[in-house]
Motif scaffolding. Sequence first.
Motif, PDB file in Angstrom:
ATOM      1  N   ARG A  70       0.822  -1.215   0.000  1.00  0.00           N
ATOM      2  CA  ARG A  70       0.000   0.000   0.000  1.00  0.00           C
ATOM      3  C   ARG A  70       0.852   1.259   0.000  1.00  0.00           C
ATOM      4  O   ARG A  70       0.362   2.350   0.281  1.00  0.00           O
ATOM      5  CB  ARG A  70      -0.958  -0.044   1.182  1.00  0.00           C
ATOM      6  N   GLY A  71       2.134   1.110  -0.302  1.00  0.00           N
ATOM      7  CA  GLY A  71       2.982   2.267  -0.552  1.00  0.00           C
ATOM      8  C   GLY A  71       3.873   2.719   0.573  1.00  0.00           C
ATOM      9  O   GLY A  71       4.632   3.685   0.408  1.00  0.00           O
ATOM     10  N   VAL A  72       3.809   2.085   1.739  1.00  0.00           N
ATOM     11  CA  VAL A  72       4.667   2.495   2.850  1.00  0.00           C
ATOM     12  C   VAL A  72       6.104   2.072   2.560  1.00  0.00           C
ATOM     13  O   VAL A  72       6.367   0.921   2.186  1.00  0.00           O
ATOM     14  CB  VAL A  72       4.185   1.880   4.175  1.00  0.00           C
ATOM     15  N   THR A  73       7.033   2.999   2.722  1.00  0.00           N
ATOM     16  CA  THR A  73       8.448   2.712   2.450  1.00  0.00           C
ATOM     17  C   THR A  73       9.348   3.064   3.630  1.00  0.00           C
ATOM     18  O   THR A  73      10.571   2.961   3.522  1.00  0.00           O
ATOM     19  CB  THR A  73       8.935   3.496   1.222  1.00  0.00           C
ATOM     20  N   ARG A  74       8.750   3.473   4.755  1.00  0.00           N
ATOM     21  CA  ARG A  74       9.537   3.853   5.932  1.00  0.00           C
ATOM     22  C   ARG A  74       9.061   3.034   7.127  1.00  0.00           C
ATOM     23  O   ARG A  74       7.867   3.034   7.449  1.00  0.00           O
ATOM     24  CB  ARG A  74       9.401   5.354   6.219  1.00  0.00           C
ATOM     25  N   PHE A  75      10.000   2.366   7.785  1.00  0.00           N
ATOM     26  CA  PHE A  75       9.670   1.444   8.869  1.00  0.00           C
ATOM     27  C   PHE A  75      10.564   1.717  10.072  1.00  0.00           C
ATOM     28  O   PHE A  75      11.782   1.855   9.933  1.00  0.00           O
ATOM     29  CB  PHE A  75       9.842  -0.006   8.407  1.00  0.00           C
ATOM     30  N   LEU A  76       9.935   1.794  11.247  1.00  0.00           N
ATOM     31  CA  LEU A  76      10.641   1.984  12.508  1.00  0.00           C
ATOM     32  C   LEU A  76      10.348   0.768  13.375  1.00  0.00           C
ATOM     33  O   LEU A  76       9.258   0.626  13.920  1.00  0.00           O
ATOM     34  CB  LEU A  76      10.158   3.275  13.188  1.00  0.00           C
ATOM     35  N   ASP A  77      11.324  -0.128  13.484  1.00  0.00           N
ATOM     36  CA  ASP A  77      11.152  -1.401  14.173  1.00  0.00           C
ATOM     37  C   ASP A  77      11.741  -1.281  15.573  1.00  0.00           C
ATOM     38  O   ASP A  77      12.959  -1.327  15.750  1.00  0.00           O
ATOM     39  CB  ASP A  77      11.839  -2.508  13.372  1.00  0.00           C
ATOM     40  N   ILE A  78      10.869  -1.138  16.572  1.00  0.00           N
ATOM     41  CA  ILE A  78      11.295  -0.917  17.956  1.00  0.00           C
ATOM     42  C   ILE A  78      11.287  -2.257  18.701  1.00  0.00           C
ATOM     43  O   ILE A  78      10.291  -2.962  18.716  1.00  0.00           O
ATOM     44  CB  ILE A  78      10.378   0.096  18.658  1.00  0.00           C
ATOM     45  N   GLY A  79      12.412  -2.570  19.323  1.00  0.00           N
ATOM     46  CA  GLY A  79      12.565  -3.875  19.949  1.00  0.00           C
ATOM     47  C   GLY A  79      12.867  -4.932  18.912  1.00  0.00           C
ATOM     48  O   GLY A  79      12.373  -6.055  18.961  1.00  0.00           O
ATOM     49  N   SER A  80      13.727  -4.586  17.974  1.00  0.00           N
ATOM     50  CA  SER A  80      13.943  -5.393  16.778  1.00  0.00           C
ATOM     51  C   SER A  80      14.796  -6.627  17.012  1.00  0.00           C
ATOM     52  O   SER A  80      14.770  -7.560  16.198  1.00  0.00           O
ATOM     53  CB  SER A  80      14.603  -4.535  15.699  1.00  0.00           C
ATOM     54  N   GLY A  81      15.582  -6.661  18.098  1.00  0.00           N
ATOM     55  CA  GLY A  81      16.519  -7.763  18.263  1.00  0.00           C
ATOM     56  C   GLY A  81      17.581  -7.705  17.179  1.00  0.00           C
ATOM     57  O   GLY A  81      18.037  -6.635  16.788  1.00  0.00           O
ATOM     58  N   ILE A  82      17.970  -8.870  16.657  1.00  0.00           N
ATOM     59  CA  ILE A  82      18.947  -8.943  15.571  1.00  0.00           C
ATOM     60  C   ILE A  82      18.179  -9.137  14.273  1.00  0.00           C
ATOM     61  O   ILE A  82      17.422 -10.099  14.137  1.00  0.00           O
ATOM     62  CB  ILE A  82      19.931 -10.106  15.788  1.00  0.00           C
ATOM     63  N   PRO A  83      18.337  -8.240  13.289  1.00  0.00           N
ATOM     64  CA  PRO A  83      17.533  -8.317  12.060  1.00  0.00           C
ATOM     65  C   PRO A  83      18.016  -9.405  11.101  1.00  0.00           C
ATOM     66  O   PRO A  83      18.659  -9.154  10.093  1.00  0.00           O
ATOM     67  CB  PRO A  83      17.691  -6.921  11.457  1.00  0.00           C
ATOM     68  N   THR A  84      17.724 -10.641  11.477  1.00  0.00           N
ATOM     69  CA  THR A  84      18.070 -11.788  10.644  1.00  0.00           C
ATOM     70  C   THR A  84      16.811 -12.584  10.344  1.00  0.00           C
ATOM     71  O   THR A  84      15.751 -12.358  10.931  1.00  0.00           O
ATOM     72  CB  THR A  84      19.063 -12.713  11.369  1.00  0.00           C
ATOM     73  N   PHE A  85      16.911 -13.513   9.424  1.00  0.00           N
ATOM     74  CA  PHE A  85      15.869 -14.512   9.180  1.00  0.00           C
ATOM     75  C   PHE A  85      14.505 -13.861   8.939  1.00  0.00           C
ATOM     76  O   PHE A  85      13.596 -13.925   9.748  1.00  0.00           O
ATOM     77  CB  PHE A  85      15.788 -15.482  10.374  1.00  0.00           C
ATOM     78  N   GLY A  86      14.389 -13.160   7.820  1.00  0.00           N
ATOM     79  CA  GLY A  86      13.135 -12.506   7.476  1.00  0.00           C
ATOM     80  C   GLY A  86      12.967 -11.166   8.151  1.00  0.00           C
ATOM     81  O   GLY A  86      11.909 -10.863   8.719  1.00  0.00           O
ATOM     82  N   ALA A  87      14.019 -10.351   8.119  1.00  0.00           N
ATOM     83  CA  ALA A  87      13.981  -9.042   8.758  1.00  0.00           C
ATOM     84  C   ALA A  87      13.144  -8.069   7.928  1.00  0.00           C
ATOM     85  O   ALA A  87      12.864  -8.295   6.755  1.00  0.00           O
ATOM     86  CB  ALA A  87      15.395  -8.503   8.933  1.00  0.00           C
ATOM     87  N   VAL A  88      12.782  -6.942   8.559  1.00  0.00           N
ATOM     88  CA  VAL A  88      11.868  -5.980   7.944  1.00  0.00           C
ATOM     89  C   VAL A  88      12.409  -5.453   6.621  1.00  0.00           C
ATOM     90  O   VAL A  88      11.675  -5.343   5.634  1.00  0.00           O
ATOM     91  CB  VAL A  88      11.587  -4.822   8.922  1.00  0.00           C
ATOM     92  N   HIS A  89      13.702  -5.109   6.570  1.00  0.00           N
ATOM     93  CA  HIS A  89      14.234  -4.529   5.331  1.00  0.00           C
ATOM     94  C   HIS A  89      14.170  -5.528   4.181  1.00  0.00           C
ATOM     95  O   HIS A  89      13.918  -5.146   3.029  1.00  0.00           O
ATOM     96  CB  HIS A  89      15.659  -4.008   5.533  1.00  0.00           C
ATOM     97  N   GLU A  90      14.377  -6.808   4.482  1.00  0.00           N
ATOM     98  CA  GLU A  90      14.307  -7.824   3.430  1.00  0.00           C
ATOM     99  C   GLU A  90      12.883  -7.981   2.906  1.00  0.00           C
ATOM    100  O   GLU A  90      12.658  -8.080   1.699  1.00  0.00           O
ATOM    101  CB  GLU A  90      14.817  -9.161   3.969  1.00  0.00           C
ATOM    102  N   ILE A  91      11.914  -8.006   3.816  1.00  0.00           N
ATOM    103  CA  ILE A  91      10.507  -8.172   3.424  1.00  0.00           C
ATOM    104  C   ILE A  91      10.042  -6.968   2.614  1.00  0.00           C
ATOM    105  O   ILE A  91       9.473  -7.104   1.527  1.00  0.00           O
ATOM    106  CB  ILE A  91       9.619  -8.341   4.675  1.00  0.00           C
ATOM    107  N   ALA A  92      10.285  -5.763   3.157  1.00  0.00           N
ATOM    108  CA  ALA A  92       9.781  -4.548   2.512  1.00  0.00           C
ATOM    109  C   ALA A  92      10.394  -4.350   1.129  1.00  0.00           C
ATOM    110  O   ALA A  92       9.703  -3.943   0.178  1.00  0.00           O
ATOM    111  CB  ALA A  92      10.065  -3.338   3.398  1.00  0.00           C
TER     112      ALA A  92
END
Length: 268
Positions: A70-92
């Motif tokens: 739906r067009g969102v391109t900015r993500f703020l992941d709070i409490g993200s842990g380690i961004p591995t294994f299907g992290a937000v940047h990879e999905i988006a």
Amino acid sequence: MRRPSWVPEGTDLDKPNAARVYDYYLGGSHNFEVDREMARKAIGLWPELPQIMRSNRAFLRRAVTYLAERGVTRFLDIGSGIPTFGAVHEIARTIRPESKVVYVDRDPVAVAHSRLLLEGDPASAVVQADLRDLDDLLAHPEVVELVAAGEPVAVLLVAVAHFVSDDEDPWKLIGVLRDALPPGSALVLSHASLEGRPDQAEDHQKLYRMTPTPLTMRTREQITAMFAGFELVEPGVVYLPQWRPDQPHTVGEHPERMAGVAGVGIRS
């Protein structure tokens, strides 16, 4: 043991870390034997933990996909842990290659791992900050830049708010976050629920009281109240597998066994 290339200098390899334990639950490879040992002990007390964690990560994937489509391109992941294994940047970025992500965690070990993993990625940033200190979190230059453009921002609080006690008032904290976001922004939230497994709720909370991050499970009504000022996306606040499943059969016969609820809201 020999330090793997993804591990920052100075990391204590003999002490378990919650972010690496979570990676183990997800089936990832960014964990050590000391983390796996801790996870096995926890699973002995709560056998469904890996399935719950994977259901939670699957919700994150579906929610990020929904918003990116739906067009969102900015993500703020709070409490993200380690961004591995299907992290937000990879999905988006499979949908919106231009997506920018700021990962936030209060754990210095998780932050150090994350910065090393994301080194060389100019569209991803890592910030050490705590949800309970929003003045500090929102003042970080990376967060200011993400929000300042006035474009919608998706704030992810995935399995985070239940680590904020009632005295620390997660409803107020989320309200402050909401007011800092441009119109059209989104809240993605999942939370441990009392309704899912009332027979085990107290045991679950006792388990987490033995850790540095005690858990407060809440009712669906209390969790839904966290979306004040956001318009809930259908189907509302539901058990983790029920939020826009890829296929109906993936929900399973007992979605309540995942012991958590989730939802997405849009700020008007």
